[in-house]
Design a protein around this motif. Structure first.
Motif, PDB file in Angstrom:
ATOM      1  N   ALA A  78      63.224  68.960  23.406  1.00  0.00           N
ATOM      2  CA  ALA A  78      62.255  69.322  22.367  1.00  0.00           C
ATOM      3  C   ALA A  78      60.893  69.693  22.950  1.00  0.00           C
ATOM      4  CB  ALA A  78      62.097  68.162  21.371  1.00  0.00           C
ATOM      5  N   GLY A  79      60.855  70.068  24.215  1.00  0.00           N
ATOM      6  CA  GLY A  79      59.580  70.410  24.842  1.00  0.00           C
ATOM      7  C   GLY A  79      58.877  69.179  25.362  1.00  0.00           C
ATOM      8  N   TRP A  80      57.891  69.383  26.262  1.00  0.00           N
ATOM      9  CA  TRP A  80      57.220  68.218  26.840  1.00  0.00           C
ATOM     10  C   TRP A  80      56.352  67.521  25.805  1.00  0.00           C
ATOM     11  CZ3 TRP A  80      52.281  66.500  28.559  1.00  0.00           C
ATOM     12  CH2 TRP A  80      51.209  67.322  28.224  1.00  0.00           C
ATOM     13  N   THR A  81      56.046  68.235  24.696  1.00  0.00           N
ATOM     14  CA  THR A  81      55.288  67.613  23.609  1.00  0.00           C
ATOM     15  C   THR A  81      56.194  66.829  22.660  1.00  0.00           C
ATOM     16  OG1 THR A  81      55.510  69.704  22.433  1.00  0.00           O
ATOM     17  CG2 THR A  81      53.449  69.340  23.624  1.00  0.00           C
ATOM     18  N   SER A  82      57.478  67.092  22.707  1.00  0.00           N
ATOM     19  CA  SER A  82      58.484  66.380  21.899  1.00  0.00           C
ATOM     20  C   SER A  82      58.089  66.278  20.423  1.00  0.00           C
ATOM     21  CB  SER A  82      58.713  64.962  22.469  1.00  0.00           C
ATOM     22  OG  SER A  82      59.932  64.425  21.992  1.00  0.00           O
ATOM     23  N   TYR A  83      57.667  67.394  19.867  1.00  0.00           N
ATOM     24  CA  TYR A  83      57.225  67.386  18.468  1.00  0.00           C
ATOM     25  C   TYR A  83      58.356  66.969  17.527  1.00  0.00           C
ATOM     26  CZ  TYR A  83      52.830  69.898  19.404  1.00  0.00           C
ATOM     27  OH  TYR A  83      51.584  70.257  19.832  1.00  0.00           O
ATOM     28  N   PHE A  84      57.977  66.152  16.552  1.00  0.00           N
ATOM     29  CA  PHE A  84      58.898  65.834  15.453  1.00  0.00           C
ATOM     30  C   PHE A  84      58.673  66.864  14.339  1.00  0.00           C
ATOM     31  CE2 PHE A  84      58.753  61.936  17.791  1.00  0.00           C
ATOM     32  CZ  PHE A  84      59.993  61.379  17.605  1.00  0.00           C
ATOM     33  N   PRO A  85      59.679  67.216  13.575  1.00  0.00           N
ATOM     34  CA  PRO A  85      61.037  66.662  13.496  1.00  0.00           C
ATOM     35  C   PRO A  85      62.011  67.275  14.506  1.00  0.00           C
ATOM     36  CG  PRO A  85      60.753  68.297  11.791  1.00  0.00           C
ATOM     37  CD  PRO A  85      59.423  68.184  12.480  1.00  0.00           C
ATOM     38  N   LEU A  86      61.542  68.200  15.370  1.00  0.00           N
ATOM     39  CA  LEU A  86      62.439  68.809  16.339  1.00  0.00           C
ATOM     40  C   LEU A  86      63.094  67.743  17.236  1.00  0.00           C
ATOM     41  CD1 LEU A  86      63.371  71.611  17.332  1.00  0.00           C
ATOM     42  CD2 LEU A  86      61.494  71.558  18.987  1.00  0.00           C
ATOM     43  N   PHE A  95      56.455  53.868  18.414  1.00  0.00           N
ATOM     44  CA  PHE A  95      56.850  54.313  17.077  1.00  0.00           C
ATOM     45  C   PHE A  95      58.066  55.249  17.165  1.00  0.00           C
ATOM     46  CE2 PHE A  95      52.405  53.900  14.875  1.00  0.00           C
ATOM     47  CZ  PHE A  95      52.503  52.531  14.983  1.00  0.00           C
ATOM     48  N   GLY A  96      58.003  56.186  18.112  1.00  0.00           N
ATOM     49  CA  GLY A  96      59.113  57.130  18.271  1.00  0.00           C
ATOM     50  C   GLY A  96      60.406  56.427  18.651  1.00  0.00           C
ATOM     51  N   THR A  97      60.299  55.423  19.513  1.00  0.00           N
ATOM     52  CA  THR A  97      61.486  54.649  19.912  1.00  0.00           C
ATOM     53  C   THR A  97      62.080  53.928  18.715  1.00  0.00           C
ATOM     54  OG1 THR A  97      60.532  54.340  22.117  1.00  0.00           O
ATOM     55  CG2 THR A  97      62.330  52.860  21.477  1.00  0.00           C
ATOM     56  N   MET A  98      61.213  53.362  17.896  1.00  0.00           N
ATOM     57  CA  MET A  98      61.720  52.643  16.714  1.00  0.00           C
ATOM     58  C   MET A  98      62.372  53.607  15.720  1.00  0.00           C
ATOM     59  SD  MET A  98      59.095  49.493  15.976  1.00  0.00           S
ATOM     60  CE  MET A  98      57.539  50.335  16.140  1.00  0.00           C
ATOM     61  N   LEU A 138      60.334  63.365   8.045  1.00  0.00           N
ATOM     62  CA  LEU A 138      59.808  64.136   6.915  1.00  0.00           C
ATOM     63  C   LEU A 138      60.071  63.441   5.585  1.00  0.00           C
ATOM     64  CD1 LEU A 138      60.873  67.742   8.011  1.00  0.00           C
ATOM     65  CD2 LEU A 138      58.663  66.628   8.297  1.00  0.00           C
ATOM     66  N   ASP A 139      60.805  62.328   5.629  1.00  0.00           N
ATOM     67  CA  ASP A 139      61.177  61.623   4.398  1.00  0.00           C
ATOM     68  C   ASP A 139      60.535  60.235   4.359  1.00  0.00           C
ATOM     69  OD1 ASP A 139      62.934  63.737   3.738  1.00  0.00           O
ATOM     70  OD2 ASP A 139      64.399  62.887   5.151  1.00  0.00           O
ATOM     71  N   ASN A 140      60.576  59.636   3.169  1.00  0.00           N
ATOM     72  CA  ASN A 140      60.202  58.234   2.986  1.00  0.00           C
ATOM     73  C   ASN A 140      58.817  57.894   3.535  1.00  0.00           C
ATOM     74  OD1 ASN A 140      62.762  57.678   1.836  1.00  0.00           O
ATOM     75  ND2 ASN A 140      63.653  57.524   3.896  1.00  0.00           N
ATOM     76  N   GLY A 141      57.883  58.803   3.361  1.00  0.00           N
ATOM     77  CA  GLY A 141      56.508  58.520   3.779  1.00  0.00           C
ATOM     78  C   GLY A 141      56.220  58.790   5.234  1.00  0.00           C
ATOM     79  N   GLY A 142      57.213  59.258   5.977  1.00  0.00           N
ATOM     80  CA  GLY A 142      56.964  59.585   7.381  1.00  0.00           C
ATOM     81  C   GLY A 142      56.058  60.801   7.513  1.00  0.00           C
ATOM     82  N   MET A 143      55.476  60.959   8.686  1.00  0.00           N
ATOM     83  CA  MET A 143      54.523  62.049   8.874  1.00  0.00           C
ATOM     84  C   MET A 143      54.694  62.623  10.285  1.00  0.00           C
ATOM     85  SD  MET A 143      50.376  61.917   8.568  1.00  0.00           S
ATOM     86  CE  MET A 143      50.462  60.886   7.131  1.00  0.00           C
ATOM     87  N   ALA A 144      55.327  63.797  10.350  1.00  0.00           N
ATOM     88  CA  ALA A 144      55.556  64.403  11.664  1.00  0.00           C
ATOM     89  C   ALA A 144      54.242  64.742  12.362  1.00  0.00           C
ATOM     90  CB  ALA A 144      56.410  65.662  11.498  1.00  0.00           C
TER      91      ALA A 144
END
Length: 644
Positions: free
Chosen positions: A164-172, A245-248, A259-265
């Motif tokens: 997902a790139g060195w930035t590892s952006y979510f949700p990618l 946070f990402g690990t969890m 993108l769901d349940n209050g998450g924020m990419a």
């Protein structure tokens, strides 16, 4: 069989299998060599358990050079893939994995350890100290970094690399593959080591300077390293939290970045760049310090504008924390926010420009000696300035809509990092090589390397500015002939190939110099100005027989030219720390802990967690008061090193 399937490579290829075979054969050759030459005991006593800052520094250096070639191979594969339209050398998945690992390896596992190598080897010598403030913590820092790097590097052989790139952006990055797990956990382990390094060197510089060395009499490299470590201490906890946070999210189904349940990419993007942009200055400020030492030494004059150099670095460190949102001008944060971050970003050009002028004015009327380190330093000034100017272009939020996520951006940050950091590392490596190993690298080969790398750099990255402005997106694994990107990308590939030849020349230079370079050199072969050159070569493990007393930022120059008395008093016994195997053992357990979490192996994860706490408990109750070097041993060592 189902258990073992999770470790299989999801996208196998001949290249990956060949790499696995090569890695396996290399490992077997190393183990066989150590056994045949009976070096296991030496390796354990002198290196694995060492707490000597100089040896730990050299281990950082070896790791950085290995990672430089790993990341370099990734870069060559990317350039080869894009050299011609509709190329089938790599498929999209492998290209994604390669540009991801290239970015992570080069930034976190090559540039960072290279910088920390200089900090380890140079700073205690430059401030007249015997070691760092916490020698055993220093060993643990290295081994945690090393285990994190190894954990990340096995991903292409076991389970699959992040993509997902060195930035590892979510949700990618929010996938079921273990690639993101590798990213989160391996960087976390290495990052803990780096955070310890930051605390250690801040304490060392503040508390262990030689008598007379006030803050404004510190050499410029020590100043730059001090500020970089302050940034580490403030920035790395943010990365630690983001990775946790990402690990969890990955392992336990929490929703921080979904993108769901209050998450924020976008929370990930903000946290990543709150760390990520200061990270650029963690790398480049010590590089500026190295250039300052080299330019001053080979201009045969003191550094122009010492106080303004220090003030510029302090200002850069503050501004580095208020520019992060310029990485997502196009993500809908509004004109007001974009304007504010545009201004703060452009403001960084001011203190950086002050430093450029200081180096030029140091060269002005200097008696310039064109050694290899000086050649890198002079080449750095125009190349880095070009990268800085394109950075100001990117700082304009309205114009950024044209450049965003194009090859223009790729050209810019390589234009900053390669002349700014990589050239500084190579200049510093050549500069400090005789102090580390007692002989000099070949100057002729070194200068050829510097020119090849510069020419290759220009050919590799200047075309990207053109194709980027013309719309070539970054991370695009192929393109059609009708885009017209082909010729410029072929030029980039040729440039990358020339740079690869330059890096091969570095290896050849080391081989050639090991065989043929004279060992009959002085402890100060460059006629340098700072304290690290005031002690013997090789440097005794206690660094200085008598703690030096200083009166300026160029104490050794004053000693040579102004009859300043550097060493006062007689020999006294010296207290030194003992070696310890616990940092290595604990880091191995960390490796097992990380591997277990990546593959959700919960029983090994619990066992290794207990093992980590057992190591910490043992250390807490251990009584280790170090040892003393007797006056007799000091006298014998000093006589031997003087050639008596």
């Amino acid at each position: 069989m189902e258990f073992f399937e999770r470790f299989a490579i999801p996208h196998p290829s001949i290249a990956i299998y060949a790499s696995m075979v090569a890695a396996g054969l290399t490992l077997i050759a190393v183990l066989a060599g150590l056994t045949y030459f009976k070096k296991w005991g030496y390796l354990w006593r002198e290196w694995i358990t060492t707490v000597d800052h100089k040896r730990i520094g050299i281990m950082y250096l070896i790791s950085a050079l290995l990672m430089l070639f790993r990341g370099g191979v990734d870069a060559i594969m990317m350039r080869a893939q894009l050299a011609v339209p509709d190329n089938k050398l790599l498929d999209s998945q492998h290209y994604n994995e390669i540009f991801t690992t290239h970015g992570v390896v080069m930034i976190l596992f090559m540039a960072m350890p290279f910088i920390i190598f200089f900090m380890n080897f140079v700073i205690p010598l430059q401030i007249g100290a015997r070691d760092v403030a916490f020698p055993r913590l220093n060993a643990l820092s290295f081994w945690l970094f090393f285990m994190g790097a190894m954990l990340f590097n096995i991903s292409f052989m076991v389970g699959g690399s992040p993509d997902a790139g060195w930035t590892s952006y979510f949700p990618l990055a929010d996938t079921d593959s273990v690639g993101t797990n590798y990213y989160m956990i391996a960087i976390q382990i290495a990052g803990i080591g780096t955070l310890m390094t930051g605390i250690n060197f801040m304490t060392t510089i503040l508390k262990m300077r030689a008598p007379g060395m006030t803050l404004m009499k510190m050499p410029m490299f020590t100043w730059s390293a001090f500020i970089a470590n302050v940034i580490i201490v403030f920035a790395f906890p943010v990365l630690t939290v983001a990775l946790a946070f990402g690990t969890m999210d990955q392992l336990f189904g929490t929703q921080f970045f979904t993108l769901d349940n209050g998450g924020m990419a976008m929370l990930w993007a903000n946290l990543f760049w709150v760390w990520g942009h200061p990270e650029v200055y963690i790398l480049i400020l010590p590089a500026f310090g190295i250039y300052s030492e080299i330019i001053s030494t080979f201009s045969k004059r003191n550094l122009y504008g010492y106080k303004s150099m220090v003030a510029s670095m302090v200002l850069i460190s503050v501004l580095s924390f208020v520019v992060w949102a310029h990485h997502f001008f196009t993500m809908g944060q509004g004109a007001m926010a974009n304007s504010i971050f545009s201004i703060t970003t452009m403001a960084i050009a001011v203190p950086t420009g002050v430093k450029i002028f200081n180096w030029i004015l140091t060269l002005w009327k200097g008696k310039i000696e064109f050694t290899t380190p000086m050649l890198y330093s002079i080449l750095f000034i125009p190349l880095f300035t070009l990268g800085g100017v394109t950075g100001v272009m990117l700082a304009m939020s309205a114009a950024d809509y044209q450049y965003h996520n194009t090859m223009f951006l790729v050209a810019h940050f390589h234009n900053v990092i390669i002349p700014g950091v990589v050239f500084a590392m190579l200049a510093g490596l050549t500069y400090y090589w005789p102090k580390m190993f007692g002989f000099m690298l070949n100057e002729r080969i070194g200068k050829w390397t510097a020119w090849l790398l510069s020419i290759g750099f220009l050919l590799a990255f200047m075309p990207m500015y053109v194709t980027g402005l013309d719309g070539q997106a970054r991370r695009m694994y192929t393109y059609s002939e009708s885009t017209g990107f082909g010729p410029m990308n072929m030029v980039s590939f040729v440039g990358a190939a020339i740079m690869a030849i330059g890096f091969v020349l570095i290896v050849y230079n080391i081989y050639y110099s090991v065989r043929y370079a004279s060992r009959d050199i002085s402890a100060d072969p460059w006629d340098a100005r700072t304290l690290e050159w005031a002690t013997h070569t090789p440097v005794p493990h206690y660094n200085f027989a008598i703690t030096p007393e200083v009166a300026s930022s160029e104490a050794y120059w004053d000693y040579k030219k102004k009859n300043h008395e550097l060493y006062k008093g007689d020999y006294e016994k010296i207290h030194m720390p003992n070696n310890s195997g616990i940092p290595f053992v604990m880091s191995c357990i960390f490796f097992g802990w990380g591997f277990s979490l990546i593959f959700s192996l919960w029983i090994p994860a619990i066992i290794t967690t207990i093992g980590i706490f057992v190591c910490m408990t043992l250390r807490s109750f251990e009584k280790d008061h170090g040892h003393y070097v007797s006056v007799k041993e000091i006298e014998d060592t000093e006589s031997e090193l003087r050639g008596a």
